[in-house]
Scaffold this motif. Structure first.
Motif, PDB file in Angstrom:
ATOM      1  N   ILE A   8       0.843  -1.199   0.000  1.00  0.00           N
ATOM      2  CA  ILE A   8       0.000   0.000   0.000  1.00  0.00           C
ATOM      3  C   ILE A   8       0.882   1.254   0.000  1.00  0.00           C
ATOM      4  CG2 ILE A   8      -1.635   1.351   1.375  1.00  0.00           C
ATOM      5  CD1 ILE A   8      -2.859  -1.338   2.267  1.00  0.00           C
ATOM      6  N   GLY A   9       1.911   1.258   0.825  1.00  0.00           N
ATOM      7  CA  GLY A   9       2.825   2.402   0.890  1.00  0.00           C
ATOM      8  C   GLY A   9       3.542   2.650  -0.422  1.00  0.00           C
ATOM      9  N   ILE A  15       1.409   6.077  -7.241  1.00  0.00           N
ATOM     10  CA  ILE A  15       0.145   6.693  -7.649  1.00  0.00           C
ATOM     11  C   ILE A  15       0.206   8.203  -7.408  1.00  0.00           C
ATOM     12  CG2 ILE A  15      -2.316   6.826  -7.067  1.00  0.00           C
ATOM     13  CD1 ILE A  15      -2.221   3.767  -6.695  1.00  0.00           C
ATOM     14  N   GLY A  16       0.942   8.626  -6.398  1.00  0.00           N
ATOM     15  CA  GLY A  16       1.113  10.048  -6.124  1.00  0.00           C
ATOM     16  C   GLY A  16       1.891  10.780  -7.198  1.00  0.00           C
ATOM     17  N   LEU A  17       2.628  10.050  -8.012  1.00  0.00           N
ATOM     18  CA  LEU A  17       3.355  10.689  -9.112  1.00  0.00           C
ATOM     19  C   LEU A  17       2.422  11.117 -10.243  1.00  0.00           C
ATOM     20  CD1 LEU A  17       6.540   8.444  -9.355  1.00  0.00           C
ATOM     21  CD2 LEU A  17       6.354  10.743  -8.397  1.00  0.00           C
ATOM     22  N   ILE A  23      -0.186  18.146 -12.370  1.00  0.00           N
ATOM     23  CA  ILE A  23       0.080  19.488 -11.847  1.00  0.00           C
ATOM     24  C   ILE A  23       1.121  20.200 -12.692  1.00  0.00           C
ATOM     25  CG2 ILE A  23       1.092  20.757  -9.893  1.00  0.00           C
ATOM     26  CD1 ILE A  23      -0.127  18.528  -8.088  1.00  0.00           C
ATOM     27  N   LEU A  24       2.158  19.485 -13.087  1.00  0.00           N
ATOM     28  CA  LEU A  24       3.259  20.102 -13.819  1.00  0.00           C
ATOM     29  C   LEU A  24       2.965  20.309 -15.304  1.00  0.00           C
ATOM     30  CD1 LEU A  24       6.251  18.189 -12.210  1.00  0.00           C
ATOM     31  CD2 LEU A  24       5.404  20.480 -11.652  1.00  0.00           C
ATOM     32  N   THR A  25       1.953  19.636 -15.836  1.00  0.00           N
ATOM     33  CA  THR A  25       1.675  19.757 -17.275  1.00  0.00           C
ATOM     34  C   THR A  25       0.318  20.409 -17.521  1.00  0.00           C
ATOM     35  OG1 THR A  25       0.845  17.487 -17.301  1.00  0.00           O
ATOM     36  CG2 THR A  25       3.166  17.799 -17.892  1.00  0.00           C
ATOM     37  N   TYR A 110      -1.508  15.112  -2.113  1.00  0.00           N
ATOM     38  CA  TYR A 110      -1.399  15.148  -0.657  1.00  0.00           C
ATOM     39  C   TYR A 110      -1.951  13.875  -0.028  1.00  0.00           C
ATOM     40  CZ  TYR A 110      -0.143  20.085  -0.969  1.00  0.00           C
ATOM     41  OH  TYR A 110       0.490  21.270  -1.241  1.00  0.00           O
ATOM     42  N   LEU A 111      -3.028  13.334  -0.571  1.00  0.00           N
ATOM     43  CA  LEU A 111      -3.594  12.081  -0.075  1.00  0.00           C
ATOM     44  C   LEU A 111      -2.600  10.932  -0.222  1.00  0.00           C
ATOM     45  CD1 LEU A 111      -6.069  10.579   1.054  1.00  0.00           C
ATOM     46  CD2 LEU A 111      -6.785  10.215  -1.319  1.00  0.00           C
ATOM     47  N   ALA A 112      -1.895  10.890  -1.345  1.00  0.00           N
ATOM     48  CA  ALA A 112      -0.895   9.843  -1.560  1.00  0.00           C
ATOM     49  C   ALA A 112       0.254   9.967  -0.560  1.00  0.00           C
ATOM     50  CB  ALA A 112      -0.371   9.901  -2.991  1.00  0.00           C
ATOM     51  N   VAL A 113       0.687  11.189  -0.292  1.00  0.00           N
ATOM     52  CA  VAL A 113       1.764  11.405   0.675  1.00  0.00           C
ATOM     53  C   VAL A 113       1.312  10.996   2.077  1.00  0.00           C
ATOM     54  CG1 VAL A 113       3.136  13.191   1.827  1.00  0.00           C
ATOM     55  CG2 VAL A 113       2.929  13.186  -0.656  1.00  0.00           C
ATOM     56  N   ILE A 114       0.108  11.386   2.456  1.00  0.00           N
ATOM     57  CA  ILE A 114      -0.413  11.027   3.782  1.00  0.00           C
ATOM     58  C   ILE A 114      -0.560   9.517   3.910  1.00  0.00           C
ATOM     59  CG2 ILE A 114      -2.477  11.159   5.242  1.00  0.00           C
ATOM     60  CD1 ILE A 114      -2.738  14.088   4.257  1.00  0.00           C
ATOM     61  N   THR A 115      -1.042   8.861   2.860  1.00  0.00           N
ATOM     62  CA  THR A 115      -1.174   7.402   2.881  1.00  0.00           C
ATOM     63  C   THR A 115       0.177   6.737   3.070  1.00  0.00           C
ATOM     64  OG1 THR A 115      -3.086   7.551   1.414  1.00  0.00           O
ATOM     65  CG2 THR A 115      -2.014   5.399   1.595  1.00  0.00           C
TER      66      THR A 115
END
Length: 127
Positions: A8-9, A15-17, A23-25, A110-115
């Motif tokens: 999961i981690g 998935i956070g990428l 965001i960048l494109t 942010y959800l991916a980072v928190i997960t």
């Protein structure tokens, strides 16, 4: 259990990428449109636009600034409205689709980072 949490981690990291790439494109196009409408002469959004410009880190920082502005102006309490006015003009009307292109990928990232952080904490406490 640790095996499942580890997957999961790791999956949340990868998935956070995806939101980061958006965001960048594609999402940055809407960040620029929002900046153009809401930037004030002394606001934080215009300062960030000048300081960070358009490279990779700059795009992320400018998108974060616009994200904070959109979140602050959506909260009806005077404190948050004041914070939004420090970044830009909170009275400007913006299309919801523009806002969605900034808010959604940032929230997913942010959800991916928190997960990832939570699964790491759980794994550390189980060991």
């Amino acid at each position: 259990m640790i095996y499942t949490l580890t997957h999961i981690g790791y999956l949340s990291l990868f998935i956070g990428l995806m939101p980061l790439l958006v965001i960048l494109t594609l999402g940055f196009r809407y960040t620029v449109l929002i900046e153009a409408r809401v930037a004030t002469e002394r606001g934080g959004i215009s300062a960030a636009r000048y300081i960070w410009q358009g490279k990779i880190i700059g795009r992320l920082m400018r998108s974060s600034n616009v994200f904070a502005y959109l979140i602050f102006r959506a909260i009806p309490f005077p404190f948050f409205q004041q914070r939004a006015s420090l970044l830009g003009d909170p009275a400007v009307s913006l299309p919801r689709s523009w806002q969605a292109w900034v808010i959604t990928p940032m929230l997913l990232m942010y959800l991916a980072v928190i997960t990832t952080l939570v699964t790491n904490l759980v794994i550390q406490s189980v060991k």
